[in-house]
Design a protein around this motif. Sequence first.
Motif, mmCIF file in Angstrom:
data_model
loop_
_atom_site.group_PDB
_atom_site.id
_atom_site.type_symbol
_atom_site.label_atom_id
_atom_site.label_comp_id
_atom_site.label_asym_id
_atom_site.label_seq_id
_atom_site.Cartn_x
_atom_site.Cartn_y
_atom_site.Cartn_z
ATOM 1 N N SER A 1 0.840 -1.201 0.000
ATOM 2 C CA SER A 1 0.000 0.000 0.000
ATOM 3 C C SER A 1 0.878 1.256 0.000
ATOM 4 O O SER A 1 2.031 1.219 0.424
ATOM 5 N N PRO A 2 0.310 2.372 -0.437
ATOM 6 C CA PRO A 2 1.074 3.627 -0.416
ATOM 7 C C PRO A 2 1.566 3.978 0.989
ATOM 8 O O PRO A 2 2.676 4.487 1.146
ATOM 9 N N HIS A 3 0.760 3.669 1.997
ATOM 10 C CA HIS A 3 1.165 3.956 3.375
ATOM 11 C C HIS A 3 2.416 3.147 3.750
ATOM 12 O O HIS A 3 3.371 3.680 4.319
ATOM 13 N N ALA A 4 2.406 1.854 3.412
ATOM 14 C CA ALA A 4 3.548 1.001 3.735
ATOM 15 C C ALA A 4 4.789 1.439 2.964
ATOM 16 O O ALA A 4 5.903 1.429 3.498
ATOM 17 N N VAL A 5 4.606 1.822 1.717
ATOM 18 C CA VAL A 5 5.730 2.294 0.907
ATOM 19 C C VAL A 5 6.297 3.580 1.507
ATOM 20 O O VAL A 5 7.509 3.748 1.623
ATOM 21 N N SER A 6 5.411 4.469 1.899
ATOM 22 C CA SER A 6 5.840 5.729 2.509
ATOM 23 C C SER A 6 6.589 5.477 3.816
ATOM 24 O O SER A 6 7.628 6.089 4.083
ATOM 25 N N GLU A 7 6.082 4.551 4.612
ATOM 26 C CA GLU A 7 6.726 4.234 5.884
ATOM 27 C C GLU A 7 8.109 3.611 5.653
ATOM 28 O O GLU A 7 9.070 3.956 6.336
ATOM 29 N N ALA A 8 8.210 2.705 4.694
ATOM 30 C CA ALA A 8 9.504 2.081 4.383
ATOM 31 C C ALA A 8 10.506 3.132 3.913
ATOM 32 O O ALA A 8 11.678 3.099 4.278
ATOM 33 N N THR A 9 10.035 4.071 3.091
ATOM 34 C CA THR A 9 10.905 5.133 2.595
ATOM 35 C C THR A 9 11.390 6.000 3.745
ATOM 36 O O THR A 9 12.579 6.332 3.837
ATOM 37 N N SER A 10 10.481 6.354 4.646
ATOM 38 C CA SER A 10 10.852 7.184 5.797
ATOM 39 C C SER A 10 11.845 6.463 6.701
ATOM 40 O O SER A 10 12.804 7.070 7.190
#
Length: 188
Positions: free
Chosen positions: A116-125
């Motif tokens: 999900s976009p949320h998981a991708v964003s969290e991994a990036t952060s």
Amino acid sequence: MSAAPYRFSLEDADDRILAGRAADGDTRAFEVLARRYGPLLRAYARRILGSNNEVDDVVQETLITAWRDLPSLNDGSVVKSWLMRIASHKSIDRIRARKNHVDVDDVDAAQPDRLSPHAVSEATSLHEAVSQALATLPLDQQRCWVLREVGEHSYDEIAEQMGIPASTVRGLLSRARRNLMTEMEAWR
């Protein structure tokens, strides 16, 4: 009916055989070593450099240096740690040559493609936070941590590579882990 003769495959050969043959000029043996350790060298260089921008160049320089210096390697069974040491030196040379530090916005974070976009964003952060935290460590602590956690080297291998006693490696790793835990407190 007689059994078919066994055919020796370079892909199945151990590092000592491949290194010996490559040192004698066997390009096919060296290609097997490059394929065998290329992905590990890329991951290792990426962790040290903090981005993908220079990884391919570092791996290429590592392999060129290895090909040139392979005849000087006395024990072919240590070719993996020898390649990792070359990659480490090449990566650190790149870092030292930089005039400015890499902008966090320029870091290519590994992004899972089916999350999900949320998981991708969290991994990036998280990747950015780890890279920033690593950047705050002194260079010796960074090297020790990356060699141990990314390169999966033993304390003795790290000590040999860095030219320091194993007890110093343990101390540097302890300080690096403690500093990283402090820097990453928000992610706990």
